[in-house]
Scaffold this active site. Structure first.
Site, PDB file in Angstrom:
ATOM      1  N   ALA A  23       0.846  -1.202   0.000  1.00 17.79           N
ATOM      2  CA  ALA A  23       0.000   0.000   0.000  1.00 17.79           C
ATOM      3  C   ALA A  23       0.879   1.248   0.000  1.00 17.79           C
ATOM      4  O   ALA A  23       2.016   1.217   0.483  1.00 17.79           O
ATOM      5  CB  ALA A  23      -0.893  -0.004   1.236  1.00 17.79           C
ATOM      6  N   GLY A  44       0.922  -5.055   1.446  1.00 15.85           N
ATOM      7  CA  GLY A  44      -0.282  -5.326   0.666  1.00 15.85           C
ATOM      8  C   GLY A  44       0.000  -6.144  -0.587  1.00 15.85           C
ATOM      9  O   GLY A  44      -0.901  -6.815  -1.107  1.00 15.85           O
ATOM     10  N   GLU A  62      -0.133  -9.643   0.477  1.00 15.03           N
ATOM     11  CA  GLU A  62      -1.544  -9.946   0.772  1.00 15.03           C
ATOM     12  C   GLU A  62      -2.331 -10.174  -0.518  1.00 15.03           C
ATOM     13  O   GLU A  62      -3.172 -11.067  -0.604  1.00 15.03           O
ATOM     14  CB  GLU A  62      -2.157  -8.809   1.598  1.00 15.03           C
ATOM     15  N   GLU A 108       4.641  -4.358   7.826  1.00 16.47           N
ATOM     16  CA  GLU A 108       3.741  -3.351   8.401  1.00 16.47           C
ATOM     17  C   GLU A 108       4.096  -3.008   9.836  1.00 16.47           C
ATOM     18  O   GLU A 108       3.988  -1.860  10.261  1.00 16.47           O
ATOM     19  CB  GLU A 108       2.284  -3.833   8.328  1.00 16.47           C
TER      20      GLU A 108
HETATM   21  C1  3H9 Z   1       0.748  -1.886   3.659  1.00 17.45           C
HETATM   22  O1  3H9 Z   1       1.002  -2.490   2.652  1.00 17.45           O
HETATM   23  C2  3H9 Z   1      -0.561  -1.949   4.385  1.00 17.45           C
HETATM   24  C3  3H9 Z   1      -1.412  -3.086   3.980  1.00 17.45           C
HETATM   25  O2  3H9 Z   1      -1.137  -4.230   4.788  1.00 17.45           O
HETATM   26  C4  3H9 Z   1      -2.882  -2.783   4.261  1.00 17.45           C
HETATM   27  C5  3H9 Z   1      -3.530  -1.717   3.511  1.00 17.45           C
HETATM   28  C6  3H9 Z   1      -4.986  -1.581   3.796  1.00 17.45           C
HETATM   29  N1  3H9 Z   1       4.474   3.719  -0.138  1.00 17.45           N
HETATM   30  O3  3H9 Z   1      13.265   2.907  -0.095  1.00 17.45           O
HETATM   31  P1  3H9 Z   1      13.532   3.545  -1.398  1.00 17.45           P
HETATM   32  C7  3H9 Z   1       8.948   5.322  -1.995  1.00 17.45           C
HETATM   33  S1  3H9 Z   1       1.875  -0.818   4.366  1.00 17.45           S
HETATM   34  C8  3H9 Z   1       4.826   4.920  -0.627  1.00 17.45           C
HETATM   35  O4  3H9 Z   1      14.445   4.697  -1.437  1.00 17.45           O
HETATM   36  P2  3H9 Z   1      14.795   1.125  -2.276  1.00 17.45           P
HETATM   37  C9  3H9 Z   1      10.006   5.937  -1.109  1.00 17.45           C
HETATM   38  O5  3H9 Z   1       9.463   6.894  -0.243  1.00 17.45           O
HETATM   39  C10 3H9 Z   1       3.232  -0.800   3.257  1.00 17.45           C
HETATM   40  N2  3H9 Z   1       6.058   5.204  -1.066  1.00 17.45           N
HETATM   41  O6  3H9 Z   1      14.012   2.478  -2.494  1.00 17.45           O
HETATM   42  C11 3H9 Z   1      10.928   6.540  -2.140  1.00 17.45           C
HETATM   43  O7  3H9 Z   1      10.328   7.745  -2.575  1.00 17.45           O
HETATM   44  P3  3H9 Z   1      11.218   8.988  -3.021  1.00 17.45           P
HETATM   45  C12 3H9 Z   1       4.130  -1.928   3.523  1.00 17.45           C
HETATM   46  C13 3H9 Z   1       6.968   4.231  -0.995  1.00 17.45           C
HETATM   47  O8  3H9 Z   1      15.006   0.563  -3.623  1.00 17.45           O
HETATM   48  C14 3H9 Z   1      10.876   5.548  -3.287  1.00 17.45           C
HETATM   49  O9  3H9 Z   1       9.669   4.809  -3.105  1.00 17.45           O
HETATM   50  N3  3H9 Z   1       5.318  -1.806   2.688  1.00 17.45           N
HETATM   51  C15 3H9 Z   1       6.659   2.968  -0.491  1.00 17.45           C
HETATM   52  O10 3H9 Z   1      15.974   1.337  -1.413  1.00 17.45           O
HETATM   53  C16 3H9 Z   1      12.025   4.583  -3.314  1.00 17.45           C
HETATM   54  O11 3H9 Z   1      12.120   3.965  -2.028  1.00 17.45           O
HETATM   55  C17 3H9 Z   1       6.462  -1.304   3.137  1.00 17.45           C
HETATM   56  O12 3H9 Z   1       6.592  -0.947   4.276  1.00 17.45           O
HETATM   57  C18 3H9 Z   1       5.356   2.720  -0.059  1.00 17.45           C
HETATM   58  N4  3H9 Z   1       4.974   1.513   0.423  1.00 17.45           N
HETATM   59  O13 3H9 Z   1      13.811   0.198  -1.457  1.00 17.45           O
HETATM   60  C19 3H9 Z   1       7.558  -1.236   2.114  1.00 17.45           C
HETATM   61  N5  3H9 Z   1       7.784   2.202  -0.536  1.00 17.45           N
HETATM   62  O14 3H9 Z   1      12.028   8.509  -4.173  1.00 17.45           O
HETATM   63  C20 3H9 Z   1       8.356  -0.001   2.297  1.00 17.45           C
HETATM   64  C21 3H9 Z   1       8.735   2.985  -1.065  1.00 17.45           C
HETATM   65  O15 3H9 Z   1      10.235  10.050  -3.343  1.00 17.45           O
HETATM   66  N6  3H9 Z   1       9.364   0.200   1.247  1.00 17.45           N
HETATM   67  N7  3H9 Z   1       8.253   4.201  -1.353  1.00 17.45           N
HETATM   68  O16 3H9 Z   1      12.068   9.307  -1.816  1.00 17.45           O
HETATM   69  C22 3H9 Z   1      10.549  -0.395   1.282  1.00 17.45           C
HETATM   70  O17 3H9 Z   1      10.864  -1.218   2.101  1.00 17.45           O
HETATM   71  C23 3H9 Z   1      11.549   0.055   0.250  1.00 17.45           C
HETATM   72  O18 3H9 Z   1      11.145   1.316  -0.240  1.00 17.45           O
HETATM   73  C24 3H9 Z   1      11.703  -0.911  -0.957  1.00 17.45           C
HETATM   74  C25 3H9 Z   1      12.613  -0.202  -2.036  1.00 17.45           C
HETATM   75  C26 3H9 Z   1      12.394  -2.186  -0.492  1.00 17.45           C
HETATM   76  C27 3H9 Z   1      10.392  -1.215  -1.604  1.00 17.45           C
END
Ligand code: 3H9
Length: 696
Positions: free
Chosen positions: A72, A113, A116, A136
């Site tokens: 998400a 998500g 999921e 999460e």
């Molecule tokens: C969820 O899923 C809830 C559900 O269970 C239920 C819903 C009802 N959202 O980290 P990076 C952006 S909760 C928005 O530098 P990497 C990040 O801000 C979600 N933005 O890259 C950055 O933006 P900017 C659970 C996101 O290659 C850009 O993407 N998921 C999100 O080092 C690049 O990110 C997580 O907690 C996001 N979910 O790592 C995953 N994710 O360029 C969180 C990233 O403007 N994310 N951005 O600064 C991560 O762990 C890492 O970002 C990922 C990539 C491994 C994906």
């Protein structure tokens, strides 16, 4: 292995015909295919279109941009969904309603998500490089799109709970072992394989419903709940999401699927609005801001190309002491070979032992194989020959904290190192510009301030001098990422960001003790707030002699109202290392690390306070916390005004990752701006109209 019934195409059609009728839906929302409200509406339309299209036999969902999806969109959690808003829950519900088989084809990260969504599909195929995680909990949330209900039904309550409570990603291989995915296939064959599978005999709705209706053994409920609640931190100490997650899993074993889903949704919605989750989401984005450096910071007219980071393939470290060895281990762990120079044989022998001891420990813990440990050990080369640093791309000096000594080291390094090499100091207090002036490459000189133990602590202050170039800074950020550190840019000021603030915090703690509050009570109040240790135990750990030396180096500004610190050092009470400092220590209590209140020190404070004319007064635990946190925030505010720290979020990252500030409070600057929290600093900042971080 794929069940044989999935392998052949039904109804006498050829597999080729069938593949042509598979609809491939590609999650494509750069950079990380986040399932935002807007994107979910589009996705939902695609899934529904495929469902009603008679020519579509089955659906494969896969991801673009090198990953499946990051889950998400975390930005959306700050806005209230409207009745017409589509979320990942709607997408999942549509997949579940579909009469057609839906297969998830996963390459790269599938998170939150995203996992999921995959769990709602009929079949999950991943490449060997895929990584799956339900992170999460790290955002103070729980999987809120059915994960807490589907995963326990799929793999069992206990492993599901362990996986969700940890929040870390696992490899495709481990996901297959756990039963989260059904098959691993090489990346080149992923889509082909998913299409063939999708066109196998259809999984019918009834079959899906059977999985959903599957009941977990009744005894899993009490077991999961009783054990798990005991194993996570208390709600007030950052455990809120963990407790709610356990409750959600309890629902999965006690309630029918749809009731469980409703319970999960309610718990998730409570968490989204909770202060700890808001704080953790702030930290998530603050961390991603760190390396975004305003162009105005560039000291000279540099072109964009000049800010391209330089490659770091070989590192050098000068000094084989505790810090030097820790830094060398850090490079080795990141796969960067390193040359460590020291002329003291004894120090080198000790460092060799430390390094090998560390890698062997990791073997014992099962984190490294013998072969990997050996390789890492081999990538650190100890020598007394400075010329071996000639090829290093970055050299970090970690010698005695003395400006003249360090200046001499920089002069020597400047003569030996190749022209494009960066020269870094690990000083925690000295002037970077003074060191840069000892070289002919001031643009390539910077501070790389590692924290003890360097190979464990995740923080790295990147200190820019007057002439440090944008390219040097960009290279340092790149290096920090490779070393798996959170790099935070700091201006060149005594103590940089972290230590500069901690000085004021410790001084305020001393002021309270001078007013008659015991060090034990002050420490307990801060532990209650969530710090792993209080200011006095922290001072004992870093050494009172070090504290006194730093105080002297800072000049009159740093002097407290009394001489307690000086007297303790005079009494050879240097902290944990001498088993006495502000507290006493006993080998039989907590392996000699447990602080024990000492009336001698309390008397010393009382005596010094009397001499200084400080009247004793009462202070509540709330006042203790307010005064200490205000000291941090006030200094943080000044550092922002002076441009030493770039953003409030940078300070928060420094404090959470370098000083044990409880993450669920979001860091000092975030905490100060929390509605309902009134710190003197926040109040005065508001009065003066200064910028303090605001809550979304
Ligand atoms: C969820 O899923 C809830 C559900 O269970 C239920 C819903 C009802 N959202 O980290 P990076 C952006 S909760 C928005 O530098 P990497 C990040 O801000 C979600 N933005 O890259 C950055 O933006 P900017 C659970 C996101 O290659 C850009 O993407 N998921 C999100 O080092 C690049 O990110 C997580 O907690 C996001 N979910 O790592 C995953 N994710 O360029 C969180 C990233 O403007 N994310 N951005 O600064 C991560 O762990 C890492 O970002 C990922 C990539 C491994 C994906």
């Amino acid at each position: 292995m794929i069940p044989s019934s999935f392998e052949s195409a039904p109804f006498g059609r050829s597999a080729q015909d069938d593949r042509e009728h598979v609809c491939i839906i590609t999650l494509d929302n750069p950079p990380v295919n986040a399932l935002s409200f807007v994107y979910c509406a589009k996705l939902l339309a695609e899934i529904e279109a495929a469902e009603v299209d008679e020519s579509v036999s089955a659906v494969v969902i896969t991801g673009a941009n090198g990953l499946f999806t990051a889950g998400a969109d975390v930005n959306d959690f700050n806005s209230e969904p409207l009745p017409e808003t589509k979320t990942v829950r709607d997408v999942i519900a549509a997949i579940e309603r579909a009469r057609k088989t839906v297969v998830a084809a996963i390459d790269g990260n599938a998170l939150g998500g995203g996992v999921e969504l995959a769990l709602a599909c009929d079949y999950r195929i991943a490449t060997p490089n895929a990584k799956l995680g339900l992170p999460e909990i790290r955002l103070g949330l729980l999987p809120g799109a059915g994960g807490t209900q589907r995963l326990p039904r799929l793999i069992g309550a206990r492993p599901a709970l362990e996986f969700m409570l940890k929040g870390s990603s696992i490899s495709a291989e481990r996901a297959l072992e756990l039963g989260i995915i059904d098959e691993i296939t090489p990346a080149a064959e992923l889509i082909e394989r998913a299409m063939t599978t999708a066109n196998g005999p259809k999984r019918r709705l009834s079959e899906r419903n059977a999985i959903i209706a599957k009941e977990l053994p009744a005894q899993a409920g009490p077991f999961v709940v009783a054990q798990a609640h005991k194993m996570v931190p208390a709600e007030a100490k950052g455990g809120l999401a963990a407790h709610k997650l356990i409750d959600a899993v309890q629902a999965s074993v006690e309630l029918p699927f749809n009731f469980g889903l409703a319970r999960e949704a309610r718990l998730f919605d409570e968490l989204v609005r909770s202060k700890p989750s808001q704080a953790l989401r702030h930290l998530f984005f603050a961390e991603r801001e760190l390396s975004k450096i305003p162009p105005s910071l560039s000291s000279r007219a540099e072109s964009r190309d000049a800010a391209e980071p330089l490659p770091i393939e070989l590192a050098g470290v000068v000094g084989a002491g505790t810090m030097g060895s820790g830094i060398a281990i850090t490079f080795a762990q990141a796969g960067i070979p390193v040359v460590v120079v020291d002329n003291n044989d004894e120090a080198v022998d000790k460092a060799r032992q430390t390094v090998m001891g560390m890698f062997m420990y990791q073997v014992q813990k099962g984190k490294l194989t013998q072969e990997e440990a050996w390789k890492r050990g081999q990538s650190i080369r100890f020598t007394d020959d400075w010329s071996e640093l000639a090829e290093a791309d970055v050299i970090v000096e970690a010698v005695f904290e003395n400006l003249d000594v360090k200046r001499e080291v920089f002069r020597k390094l400047d003569a030996i190192a190749k022209p494009q090499a960066l020269l870094a100091t690990n000083t925690s207090t000295l002037d970077i510009d003074a060191l840069a002036q000892a070289t002919k490459r001031p643009d390539k000189v910077l501070g790389l301030h590692f924290f003890v133990p360097a190979n464990i602590m995740p923080l790295l202050e990147i200190v820019r001098g007057r002439e440090t170039s944008a390219q040097t800074i960009a290279t340092a950020f790149n290096l920090a990422k490779k070393l798996r550190k959170k790099g935070v840019l700091s201006g060149n000021a005594f103590g940089f960001i972290g230590n500069r603030m901690i000085f004021d915090y410790v001084r305020e703690a001393n002021a309270l003790a001078e007013e008659g509050v015991t060090p034990a009570r002050i420490d307990a109040a801060m532990r209650e707030f969530g710090f792993p240790m209080g200011p006095f135990a922290m001072s004992d750990l870093s050494g009172l002699d070090i504290g006194l030396a730093v105080q002297k180096a800072r000049g009159p500004e740093a002097n407290g109202r009394t001489n307690v610190l000086e007297r303790l050092v005079g009494m050879k009470r240097l902290g944990q290392k001498t088993m006495a400092g502000f507290f006493k220590y006993d080998k039989s209590v907590g392996k000699g690390r447990e602080p024990i209140a000492d009336p001698v020190v309390e008397q010393l404070f009382a005596e010094e306070a009397r001499n200084a004319g400080i009247a004793p007064r009462e202070a509540s635990d709330d006042e203790i916390r307010e005064r200490l946190l205000s000291a941090l925030v006030d200094r943080g505010q000044k550092l922002l005004e002076e441009g030493i720290a770039l953003r409030p979020g940078d300070i928060d990252i420094v404090y959470v990752y370098g000083y044990g500030f409880p993450p669920h409070h979001g860091g000092p600057m975030w905490y100060a701006s929390t509605p309902g929290v009134i710190l003197r600093s926040a109040r005065s900042a508001r009065l003066e109209g200064q910028k303090v971080p605001t809550h979304a």
